[in-house]
Design a protein around this motif. Sequence first.
Motif, PDB file in Angstrom:
ATOM      1  N   LEU A 299      11.698  59.661 -41.570  1.00 50.97           N
ATOM      2  CA  LEU A 299      11.925  58.962 -40.302  1.00 50.97           C
ATOM      3  C   LEU A 299      12.321  59.930 -39.195  1.00 50.97           C
ATOM      4  N   THR A 300      13.172  60.898 -39.530  1.00 51.59           N
ATOM      5  CA  THR A 300      13.630  61.862 -38.521  1.00 51.59           C
ATOM      6  C   THR A 300      12.978  63.223 -38.673  1.00 51.59           C
ATOM      7  N   GLY A 301      12.193  63.395 -39.756  1.00 51.22           N
ATOM      8  CA  GLY A 301      11.598  64.696 -40.006  1.00 51.22           C
ATOM      9  C   GLY A 301      12.614  65.743 -40.435  1.00 51.22           C
ATOM     10  N   THR A 302      13.697  65.279 -41.049  1.00 48.70           N
ATOM     11  CA  THR A 302      14.773  66.191 -41.451  1.00 48.70           C
ATOM     12  C   THR A 302      14.633  66.574 -42.918  1.00 48.70           C
ATOM     13  N   LEU A 303      14.562  67.867 -43.186  1.00 46.48           N
ATOM     14  CA  LEU A 303      14.542  68.373 -44.552  1.00 46.48           C
ATOM     15  C   LEU A 303      15.928  68.931 -44.876  1.00 46.48           C
ATOM     16  N   PHE A 304      16.659  68.227 -45.748  1.00 46.31           N
ATOM     17  CA  PHE A 304      17.961  68.698 -46.207  1.00 46.31           C
ATOM     18  C   PHE A 304      17.683  69.716 -47.318  1.00 46.31           C
ATOM     19  N   SER A 305      17.829  71.002 -46.982  1.00 45.15           N
ATOM     20  CA  SER A 305      17.229  72.047 -47.807  1.00 45.15           C
ATOM     21  C   SER A 305      18.203  72.754 -48.751  1.00 45.15           C
ATOM     22  N   GLY A 306      19.478  72.395 -48.728  1.00 43.61           N
ATOM     23  CA  GLY A 306      20.422  73.057 -49.622  1.00 43.61           C
ATOM     24  C   GLY A 306      20.580  74.531 -49.267  1.00 43.61           C
ATOM     25  N   LYS A 307      20.570  75.407 -50.271  1.00 42.26           N
ATOM     26  CA  LYS A 307      20.699  76.841 -50.023  1.00 42.26           C
ATOM     27  C   LYS A 307      19.469  77.436 -49.352  1.00 42.26           C
ATOM     28  N   PHE A 308      18.320  76.791 -49.549  1.00 39.74           N
ATOM     29  CA  PHE A 308      17.107  77.264 -48.897  1.00 39.74           C
ATOM     30  C   PHE A 308      17.284  77.197 -47.379  1.00 39.74           C
ATOM     31  N   PHE A 309      16.813  78.238 -46.690  1.00 38.57           N
ATOM     32  CA  PHE A 309      16.825  78.312 -45.229  1.00 38.57           C
ATOM     33  C   PHE A 309      18.243  78.326 -44.648  1.00 38.57           C
ATOM     34  N   SER A 310      19.224  78.710 -45.476  1.00 33.81           N
ATOM     35  CA  SER A 310      20.596  78.829 -44.997  1.00 33.81           C
ATOM     36  C   SER A 310      20.855  80.235 -44.470  1.00 33.81           C
ATOM     37  N   SER A 311      21.978  80.382 -43.782  1.00 35.72           N
ATOM     38  CA  SER A 311      22.433  81.708 -43.351  1.00 35.72           C
ATOM     39  C   SER A 311      23.944  81.654 -43.219  1.00 35.72           C
ATOM     40  N   HIS A 312      24.571  82.802 -43.458  1.00 32.37           N
ATOM     41  CA  HIS A 312      26.021  82.886 -43.297  1.00 32.37           C
ATOM     42  C   HIS A 312      26.330  83.561 -41.970  1.00 32.37           C
ATOM     43  N   CYS A 313      26.826  82.772 -41.038  1.00 32.75           N
ATOM     44  CA  CYS A 313      27.266  83.286 -39.752  1.00 32.75           C
ATOM     45  C   CYS A 313      28.172  82.236 -39.138  1.00 32.75           C
ATOM     46  N   ALA A 314      29.185  82.678 -38.441  1.00 33.54           N
ATOM     47  CA  ALA A 314      30.120  81.744 -37.806  1.00 33.54           C
ATOM     48  C   ALA A 314      29.483  81.209 -36.534  1.00 33.54           C
ATOM     49  N   ILE A 315      29.291  79.888 -36.470  1.00 29.70           N
ATOM     50  CA  ILE A 315      28.728  79.260 -35.279  1.00 29.70           C
ATOM     51  C   ILE A 315      29.884  78.630 -34.521  1.00 29.70           C
ATOM     52  N   PRO A 316      30.366  79.277 -33.465  1.00 30.33           N
ATOM     53  CA  PRO A 316      31.576  78.790 -32.793  1.00 30.33           C
ATOM     54  C   PRO A 316      31.345  77.506 -32.025  1.00 30.33           C
ATOM     55  N   GLN A 317      32.398  77.032 -31.388  1.00 33.83           N
ATOM     56  CA  GLN A 317      32.357  75.778 -30.655  1.00 33.83           C
ATOM     57  C   GLN A 317      31.250  75.796 -29.609  1.00 33.83           C
ATOM     58  N   GLY A 318      30.479  74.715 -29.612  1.00 33.12           N
ATOM     59  CA  GLY A 318      29.451  74.570 -28.601  1.00 33.12           C
ATOM     60  C   GLY A 318      28.229  75.427 -28.815  1.00 33.12           C
ATOM     61  N   SER A 319      28.133  76.094 -29.995  1.00 32.29           N
ATOM     62  CA  SER A 319      27.003  76.991 -30.230  1.00 32.29           C
ATOM     63  C   SER A 319      25.870  76.250 -30.920  1.00 32.29           C
ATOM     64  N   GLY A 320      24.784  77.016 -31.208  1.00 30.68           N
ATOM     65  CA  GLY A 320      23.518  76.411 -31.570  1.00 30.68           C
ATOM     66  C   GLY A 320      23.411  75.736 -32.897  1.00 30.68           C
ATOM     67  N   ALA A 321      24.216  74.752 -33.170  1.00 28.33           N
ATOM     68  CA  ALA A 321      24.055  74.000 -34.407  1.00 28.33           C
ATOM     69  C   ALA A 321      22.770  73.203 -34.407  1.00 28.33           C
ATOM     70  N   ALA A 322      22.231  72.934 -33.201  1.00 28.22           N
ATOM     71  CA  ALA A 322      21.023  72.119 -33.136  1.00 28.22           C
ATOM     72  C   ALA A 322      19.761  72.909 -33.393  1.00 28.22           C
ATOM     73  N   GLY A 323      19.866  74.206 -33.536  1.00 26.13           N
ATOM     74  CA  GLY A 323      18.727  75.003 -33.961  1.00 26.13           C
ATOM     75  C   GLY A 323      17.712  75.287 -32.898  1.00 26.13           C
ATOM     76  N   THR A 324      18.102  75.302 -31.626  1.00 25.20           N
ATOM     77  CA  THR A 324      17.140  75.570 -30.558  1.00 25.20           C
ATOM     78  C   THR A 324      17.186  77.015 -30.097  1.00 25.20           C
ATOM     79  N   ASP A 325      18.035  77.826 -30.741  1.00 27.62           N
ATOM     80  CA  ASP A 325      18.130  79.226 -30.330  1.00 27.62           C
ATOM     81  C   ASP A 325      16.882  79.989 -30.732  1.00 27.62           C
TER      82      ASP A 325
END
Length: 1451
Positions: A299-325
Amino acid sequence: MDDHGAVRQRLVGLAATAAGLAALTSAKGMAFLRIVSRTHSTETSPCSTHLRGATPTDALQHAASPRGSDQLSTVLPLAVAAMMGVAARAGQRRGGSTSSRPPTARKYSASRTRIIGDWADGSVSNSNLTLATSELPGGITQYRVVHPEADQRYGEEYDRKVGSTDNVYLIKPEAAPWVLVGTFDKDGQGLFLKELSEESLARIGHLIVQFYDGKQASFVEELIMRRPKGASSPPLLVNCSTPTVIALKKALSPQAIERCRLVPIKNKTELEIEEGRVLRFMLTPTLKLPEALVAFDPLTGTLFSGKFFSSHCAIPQGSGAAGTDGWEEYAIDWYHLFDCYFFTKTAQNAIRKIFMLAEALHGPDVQQLAPLHGPVVREQCWKLMAKYEAWTEAKLRKDARQEKSVLVMYASAYGHTKNLAAQISKGLATSGVRVVDMNLEFTTAKEVAVALESCDGFCMGSPTLGGEMPTQVKEALGVVLGIDPGNRKPCGVFGSFGWSGEAVDELQFRLKDSGFPVVFDPIRVKFRPTQTDVDKCQAAGTRMAQKLSSDLFARRKSKARNVAQVEGNTVSSGATEAFGKMRTSQCVMSSMDAEGKPVLSPVAWLNQASFDPPGLTISIPKLPSAVDQDADKKLESFLEEFLGQKRLDYEAATVMLKELLCSSGDHQVTEEEIARALEALDPDDYGMVTFEEARISAAPGGLLRNQLTKMLKADSAPAEASALLKDFTLNLVPTSGDVLSLAASTVNHKKATAQNGCLVLQESHAFLECCVVQSLDAGDHMLIYAEVVAGKLLNDQEKTEMSSVSEVLKMATNKVPVAMAAAGARGSWGRNQSAFAGASAASVQGRRLPRTALAARGGEETISGIKEWTGLTPGKEYRLQTMSGPVAADTSIIRSLDWDRDRFDIEFELERGTTYNSYVIKGADKTALVDTSHEKFEELYLAALQKDLDISQLDYLIVSHTEPDHSGLVLKLLTLAKEAGNEKLTIVGSKICIMYLEALVHTPFKSQVVGNNDKIDLGGGHMLEFVIAPNLHWPDTMFTFDHGTGLLFTCDAFGMHYCSENVVDTEGMQELLPHYSLYYDCLMKPNARSVLSALKKIATFEIKSVATGHGPMLTENFSKFIEKYRTWSDKATEKLGPSVAVFWVSSFGQSERLAQLFAHGLTSCSVNVEMHDLNAMDIHEVTECLAQNEVIAITAPGQNTKASASLQSIIAGAKPKKHQFIVLDSYGGSAQESIQLLRSRLLDQNIPEILPPMEVQGEGVTTQVMQGFEEAGMFLGRKMTMKTKAEAAKSQDKDLAKALGRLSSSLYVATAQKAGVRHAMVASWVTPASTSPLGVSLTIAKDRAMEPLLRIGDSFTLNILEEGRPSTLQLMKHFLQKFGPGDDRLEGVDCFEGSNGAAVLRGACAYLECRIVSRMDASDHWVGYAVVTGGSVAKPDAVAAVHHRKIGTYY
């Protein structure tokens, strides 16, 4: 369109990157590219990474053209180069440095993101975590726990140290149960569950667990138990793969199991969220993630991928959690986590399953990736998915071409560490890595060095014997630490232990401190490995294999470093100016060459480095060796020939490499050598070599240069040992003199002569005779630590001439001769290579086998046949035999004769084998067995035992202590007793013994804990009385005395390793004493105080014979042997220093953690520490402990507990004139005893308080609190050793001390910040150490509070103070005042935070930012070598302040 058409369509406009293009080199791929280029020629790409001046479409058209297909390999390196630039910019952004290119604009609304919880409100207790929520399309709420960069999480996936983000997603349909996708570990669960209301918890009906490593069980349990009960809240449905279901069934409590349903997911399972909306599942197991699954929401085209396509980096307040960077924001982080998990064929299959799931859709496509870590990926989602496929193919292709090997080396006392090694090897072999197995007990140092040279990584295992690693492991570690710093290989450590396990910790510390990357968490196993331990070892092997497969990322990082080396020093001009302001003493070194002729050279980069013994450091420039010069010429010619080519294919490159690698006419270059050289030039495996790649690989430290140098060294003659420096004399230049004039002089002083034969110059005002101890590689210099053995001040009216670095470098530019060039050779100070191999088996072949010794004692002997045992050494056989018979009334012995054992506890060489003695006592009413035997004697021992005893009638098994050579058959005996229907068998032991035994046998048993003077009556006069004798040589040891026979059963105490046919000591003192004394020195002498305490306890017994655990019973000379123990122990205790007893409480608050930190601070000051668990002590152990320690440190126990009862005994036993105390917080909350009340109880007994109590205030056990507890231990340690150090300084040679005091240097304030803790101190033992790269040496005392912040990998700032400025005096006065443990040294100081996090003082005239890369032990100090990473000058005309002393016994 072919099967991968759906994937390829999403690659339009992305040809500027390397990923995906490897799959498009086929004919179909080329045709496809031509079509795409025409169809989409007007489209633009959201990707911000392009070829130089070209659009993505241009790149595709070029690749699709007739010439382009041939030149595709040209596009790829350029794409990679562009990517490397992107990664570098991303790294600069995170490092805090500025960039001319503004950061990518983020299309995310800060108003929709809120931060929940910080240190101020106390919601987090252990790190600076924050919780952010973000709203995603389709009614999905993302919760992310952000770990900042300062929060150091352990594991290779966190190696980038840029923080981390853990994500869960809450799907909230309006009229159906909510679905929670993902879990937090314990660190984040509190924040998340605090955020959810009871209503929200009630609405969650489904939990999807995509990843499980055990840490998520707490979250699942808490979520289940917090949901409201009742019909309105049905059981939580936990959806996960079958492996996770099995694991959760074991981990969850019965109550939680009742309130949930564990639903196993299968491929293509669907979960209906609401009408018209389903989640589709796909199992995606890999070697490292067997439980992995992904879920797709069409419905939303969202793939909940688990460890796949993950990265370790601190995303601070107001930063690109939406993935448009843009891609450049996270590219390097995505690749790093991919590199940690997805490197095998199974990973490739899992990735293809994800594509199959996407391609099977009819309707909405994948619009966003929702991983467990890092940002949600939208605009880059298909690009990232394609990257994964290409990265995996590249890895597998490279792995298929190159086999990797790992050296697994170990020593094993009882076979348990060897078992761990076998399981690690199994994990490695399963991952396709070749394993080299090496038992250090039978290996030489040369063999270790050869194996290390050829392996790609190594694992090192050690048991703990007497609180240390055995000698063979120590010597192997010495070989390891001698590896070239530029060739540090991935490693891991493991080991089995009985009660302390220090060896594994020491291995990890030494390796990590020397710059070796530690791949897996140290594996410490108590006694025998459990199945959990076995699984952990196999996982460690897999992790090591994965580490070795991370070539691409490592190569790129290596390239970045090499580029910096080629270009020269990349630090700012401000840092270079600040470096030039450092001032040092001017000296002339006099030494002798190989022919005994004097050599004089000016030296300036030197300073004092230790007090006891007095020592100093000198930084000496390296001169290139003949091999290095030869390599320079060959590589220069190679690059000149390459320059006109720009780029070469493999065929042309091979021709040039053959010419380069032919170091001599006789040397034939092999195909393997050519393959390695090509890989060095083209690590990304693109089939083309550019000039830039060749230049980087040929630079100092480059892969091609390293390979060529190694080949040239193999063909050249070894350096002459006679050319290496050992002794020298330093002539200190007076302010009235000139260093160059003095260096040109050969006039010997008329009244002074150096004992080492080196010149003392007439014009010097002081001299120091030195002997080199060790060295440390420092870039283009060698940092030497030398002990000062003699010296004299010749003119007390003079001070030493000082010069700045700038002035010294001018002299170097003018070609002033430099001595000791040969000292640049590593290891030249003469480390002795010792053989690891033990005594030859041939040396024991002539021993006479036992015949009738027991019969001579009036009893009937029973002797077994000989059994051969191969043991731990392949090809070597040991003769085993048992002998049994009576030794006293109703008492018999079973002697397990180990005739050929040549070593014990691995490192103690044996000349006469050993025995393991067990005793049977048959009373009128009860029967007891005292100890068993070594596991290897199972068949022989049990046969002998069952001839003498009906196991069904055995009442007591007395375990003197749990070391496996005496308790190795306890489990087997329990099994046999159970099979015989014996339910009364009771194991008797000390409290600690029973605890250890539970960990050894892993099965329930009936037990009886005994203490001092407790008794068991066997009947018939056999009254057994017990004596607790801890630390002889284990903490659980006890003696048993039979009042009926006068036999004292002592196990290890009073024993010896001596195997003969005689049951008792008939050989006499002269024959036995050497073996008896060696045994005492190895095992008992370190615990001499405990020996004396035990002797007092047995003083009233009427002993007739000592029934030992090893060697003969002491009968004919027992009183003489016992007296030897007393004499030796009296002498040993005369030299013991101050000691502290630290009492902690197991399983209560943070007691153990805080007590360990406090104790570590004490040991840094060379204070003896005894640690005791209040839950496991009895009154007798308390009494003994108080007798041996003058300071008691008590962590507050829980109220009305067993520990509080032990505490009462401590308070009652403490004496005002003997003891002092300090109270430590356990952070046990309201259940804890009041610290102030506990303190008052001790003060009421007139016990003086040595330090104020250490309490945890406010925010919980933070890093600041932990650092404060460690510093409190150091504070106490310095206080206790102050008198001893003062006496040592007073006794030092006065002439030497005065001469050493004439070494002067600049004054600095060193500042550092680590894990949220900031610190500062005045420093003067600082010197320049290298020019390429810019480097300094910093010497710090081991007991300084700032030492934990100045270890390898740590950053610090040197603030250079200005000469003659009032602010300098103010800063000195501030930082030299006395601070309490944990005090902030920088409070109230005018400063700002530099780029490395450390403080920059505004009152300083300049500063240098540095990072420690290596360090060496300098007796009571550490000498660290640090590279300069930044700096600046505030006052260009300022002169650095100088610290002059009159004597070298203080700073």
